[in-house]
Scaffold this motif. Structure first.
Motif, mmCIF file in Angstrom:
data_model
loop_
_atom_site.group_PDB
_atom_site.id
_atom_site.type_symbol
_atom_site.label_atom_id
_atom_site.label_comp_id
_atom_site.label_asym_id
_atom_site.label_seq_id
_atom_site.Cartn_x
_atom_site.Cartn_y
_atom_site.Cartn_z
ATOM 1 N N GLY A 1 0.800 -1.218 0.000
ATOM 2 C CA GLY A 1 0.000 0.000 0.000
ATOM 3 C C GLY A 1 0.832 1.267 0.000
ATOM 4 O O GLY A 1 0.346 2.337 -0.393
ATOM 5 N N ILE A 2 2.085 1.143 0.427
ATOM 6 C CA ILE A 2 2.937 2.326 0.499
ATOM 7 C C ILE A 2 3.244 2.869 -0.887
ATOM 8 O O ILE A 2 3.462 4.075 -1.073
ATOM 9 C CB ILE A 2 4.246 2.012 1.280
ATOM 10 N N HIS A 3 3.261 1.992 -1.898
ATOM 11 C CA HIS A 3 3.480 2.444 -3.269
ATOM 12 C C HIS A 3 2.362 3.397 -3.704
ATOM 13 O O HIS A 3 2.629 4.417 -4.346
ATOM 14 C CB HIS A 3 3.549 1.249 -4.223
ATOM 15 N N PHE A 4 1.132 3.059 -3.347
ATOM 16 C CA PHE A 4 0.002 3.904 -3.724
ATOM 17 C C PHE A 4 0.039 5.220 -2.958
ATOM 18 O O PHE A 4 -0.222 6.287 -3.516
ATOM 19 C CB PHE A 4 -1.316 3.175 -3.469
ATOM 20 N N LYS A 5 0.400 5.160 -1.660
ATOM 21 C CA LYS A 5 0.532 6.391 -0.865
ATOM 22 C C LYS A 5 1.571 7.319 -1.482
ATOM 23 O O LYS A 5 1.363 8.529 -1.600
ATOM 24 C CB LYS A 5 0.936 6.058 0.577
ATOM 25 N N LEU A 6 2.700 6.734 -1.865
ATOM 26 C CA LEU A 6 3.768 7.534 -2.450
ATOM 27 C C LEU A 6 3.340 8.106 -3.792
ATOM 28 O O LEU A 6 3.610 9.275 -4.093
ATOM 29 C CB LEU A 6 5.035 6.690 -2.612
ATOM 30 N N TYR A 7 2.675 7.295 -4.587
ATOM 31 C CA TYR A 7 2.190 7.753 -5.892
ATOM 32 C C TYR A 7 1.300 8.982 -5.739
ATOM 33 O O TYR A 7 1.488 9.998 -6.429
ATOM 34 C CB TYR A 7 1.430 6.625 -6.578
ATOM 35 N N LEU B 1 19.330 0.819 -0.177
ATOM 36 C CA LEU B 1 18.515 -0.266 -0.721
ATOM 37 C C LEU B 1 17.031 -0.121 -0.400
ATOM 38 O O LEU B 1 16.171 -0.431 -1.230
ATOM 39 C CB LEU B 1 19.036 -1.604 -0.189
ATOM 40 N N ALA B 2 16.703 0.343 0.808
ATOM 41 C CA ALA B 2 15.312 0.354 1.264
ATOM 42 C C ALA B 2 14.402 1.255 0.434
ATOM 43 O O ALA B 2 13.172 1.115 0.488
ATOM 44 C CB ALA B 2 15.247 0.769 2.733
ATOM 45 N N THR B 3 14.975 2.174 -0.338
ATOM 46 C CA THR B 3 14.135 3.121 -1.092
ATOM 47 C C THR B 3 14.240 2.959 -2.608
ATOM 48 O O THR B 3 13.506 3.602 -3.343
ATOM 49 C CB THR B 3 14.507 4.575 -0.742
ATOM 50 N N ILE B 4 15.147 2.107 -3.070
ATOM 51 C CA ILE B 4 15.429 2.055 -4.504
ATOM 52 C C ILE B 4 14.248 1.532 -5.325
ATOM 53 O O ILE B 4 14.066 1.907 -6.484
ATOM 54 C CB ILE B 4 16.700 1.218 -4.780
ATOM 55 N N GLU B 5 13.395 0.715 -4.724
ATOM 56 C CA GLU B 5 12.310 0.087 -5.482
ATOM 57 C C GLU B 5 11.196 1.051 -5.874
ATOM 58 O O GLU B 5 10.287 0.680 -6.635
ATOM 59 C CB GLU B 5 11.710 -1.057 -4.672
ATOM 60 N N TYR B 6 11.258 2.300 -5.410
ATOM 61 C CA TYR B 6 10.157 3.227 -5.646
ATOM 62 C C TYR B 6 10.353 4.121 -6.871
ATOM 63 O O TYR B 6 9.514 4.970 -7.153
ATOM 64 C CB TYR B 6 9.920 4.075 -4.385
ATOM 65 N N HIS B 7 11.427 3.906 -7.606
ATOM 66 C CA HIS B 7 11.632 4.708 -8.820
ATOM 67 C C HIS B 7 10.582 4.439 -9.904
ATOM 68 O O HIS B 7 10.097 5.386 -10.528
ATOM 69 C CB HIS B 7 13.055 4.508 -9.350
ATOM 70 N N PRO B 8 10.182 3.168 -10.153
ATOM 71 C CA PRO B 8 9.149 2.963 -11.181
ATOM 72 C C PRO B 8 7.835 3.680 -10.864
ATOM 73 O O PRO B 8 7.220 4.275 -11.757
ATOM 74 C CB PRO B 8 8.973 1.435 -11.182
ATOM 75 N N ILE B 9 7.398 3.629 -9.593
ATOM 76 C CA ILE B 9 6.147 4.301 -9.236
ATOM 77 C C ILE B 9 6.290 5.812 -9.378
ATOM 78 O O ILE B 9 5.331 6.524 -9.709
ATOM 79 C CB ILE B 9 5.697 3.899 -7.807
ATOM 80 N N ALA B 10 7.507 6.312 -9.139
ATOM 81 C CA ALA B 10 7.743 7.749 -9.321
ATOM 82 C C ALA B 10 7.655 8.129 -10.798
ATOM 83 O O ALA B 10 7.157 9.207 -11.152
ATOM 84 C CB ALA B 10 9.108 8.130 -8.746
ATOM 85 N N TRP B 11 8.165 7.256 -11.687
ATOM 86 C CA TRP B 11 8.006 7.485 -13.134
ATOM 87 C C TRP B 11 6.518 7.587 -13.484
ATOM 88 O O TRP B 11 6.102 8.490 -14.219
ATOM 89 C CB TRP B 11 8.652 6.354 -13.929
ATOM 90 N N LEU B 12 5.724 6.654 -12.952
ATOM 91 C CA LEU B 12 4.286 6.666 -13.235
ATOM 92 C C LEU B 12 3.618 7.934 -12.711
ATOM 93 O O LEU B 12 2.624 8.411 -13.278
ATOM 94 C CB LEU B 12 3.622 5.440 -12.611
#
Length: 365
Positions: free
Chosen positions: A70-76, A92-103
């Motif tokens: 759910g944090i991906h949607f909150k960040l989006y 490492l803990a934050t690197i996975e959120y770049h794709p959602i930031a692109w969106l």
């Protein structure tokens, strides 16, 4: 303010630590530039400092432990609201959120590695490195803060060399520049989160060995600055082993003052990037005894600015400390060398300009 380009700094937790100080120092030094900086913490913000003239907006997403999709949607949603031009992630803990930031429409992407994961100090975890390599597809600049991390990111992780960039940590050398004298009873200090990766227990074991070798009357003081989940266990160890010259000072804001009253700085970590605390101590003319890990050998030259020992080796660490106990005249000599090294190679202005240059390049596209 509305005309400024927005940079979002995404961090796992905003707390007291070297990574956080690098981030906040850069933000505060850039306040006259045409950028507005916003911090997003995936979890919470326990403690932070910022310039009174440059207040920073901070958002906490309250991420749960473990997987929290759910944090991906909150960040989006938050990124859509803020509309940043650049996302700057840390470790490492934050690197996975770049794709959602692109969106969410973020066009500029920078990731910085300040040190490896606590559970993988050598950076050999295949799953984690695959994640780093896959996320690099969405990242324009992949920054490492030490030569050790830089070479690892290219040769082990597989980050393309054209994206990999070395920006070594730097500090405010004027803030850490107080007159120094050597005290009669030597004062050692470690400034670090009390967590397994810092291996405070190894340092305390070294003090037990020192006590057996030189006796209680000659024992130096040790100030442990910082807090964390292992503090109670370490305090109990000190009580059980009669380490009455060890003091736990907790998390502190007056690090410059503490270092001005410290003869020798110690760091017992099993993994590091380039620790801000070592640079601050060196700027304050304080010699170093530290483990030979990560980027520390890039900063401390053996028998010139301090002494390096193998990690997790309490006997070797005790011998490193003994150099200054037996030869206190080395403290001022190595302290002067240490400040000269930092002034030449690890000045905060160089670091800030390097990040600023990257931000401007990302905005231009």
């Amino acid at each position: 303010m509305s005309n400024k380009t927005i940079v979002v700094h995404l961090i796992y937790r905003l707390d007291i630590g070297g990574l956080e100080r690098v981030m906040l120092n850069c933000i505060n030094q850039m306040e006259d530039e045409n950028f507005k900086h916003i911090i997003i913490s995936l979890t919470d913000a326990n403690h932070f400092s910022q310039s009174e003239n440059n207040p920073i907006d901070i958002y906490c997403l309250g991420k749960k432990q473990g997987s929290d999709l759910g944090i991906h949607f909150k960040l989006y949603k938050l990124l859509k609201k803020i509309k940043p031009a650049i996302l700057h992630t840390y470790n490492l803990a934050t690197i996975e959120y770049h794709p959602i930031a692109w969106l969410a429409g973020v066009k500029g992407h920078l990731h910085a590695e300040h040190g490896r994961d606590i559970g993988d100090p050598q950076g050999l975890n295949k799953k984690h490195n695959l994640l780093r390599k896959l996320m690099a597809i969405f990242i324009h600049r992949y920054v490492s803060v030490s030569e050790d991390l830089h070479q690892w990111s290219i040769n082990t992780v597989g980050i393309p060399a054209k994206k990999a960039l070395l920006i070594q940590n730097g500090i405010n050398t004027e803030r850490f520049n107080a007159p120094k004298t050597v005290s009669e009873q030597l004062r050692f200090a470690i400034v670090a989160r009390i967590s397994p990766v810092k291996d405070h227990l190894n340092l305390l074991k070294a003090f037990v060995l020192l006590n057996k070798e030189i006796g209680n009357e000659k024992m130096p003081q040790l100030a442990i600055v910082g807090d964390g989940e292992q503090r109670e266990k370490l305090e109990q160890y000190c009580d059980e082993n009669g380490l009455d010259t060890v003091k736990f000072l907790g998390a502190r804001d007056d690090i410059a003052q503490i270092l001005s009253q410290t003869d020798v700085f110690v760091l017992s970590s099993i993994a590091e990037g380039i620790p801000m605390t070592i640079l601050e101590a060196m700027s304050a003319k304080t010699p170093i005894v530290a483990t030979r890990v990560g980027g520390i050998p890039e900063v401390v030259e053996e028998a010139k600015e301090g002494f390096l020992v193998d990690k997790s080796d309490s006997a070797a660490l005790a011998q490193g400390l003994l150099h200054y106990i037996n030869q206190p005249e080395l403290i001022l000599e190595h302290g002067e060398n240490a400040r000269a090294k930092v002034l030449k190679n690890f000045n905060e202005k160089h670091m800030v300009q390097a990040y600023l240059q990257q931000y401007k390049a990302l905005v231009k596209g």
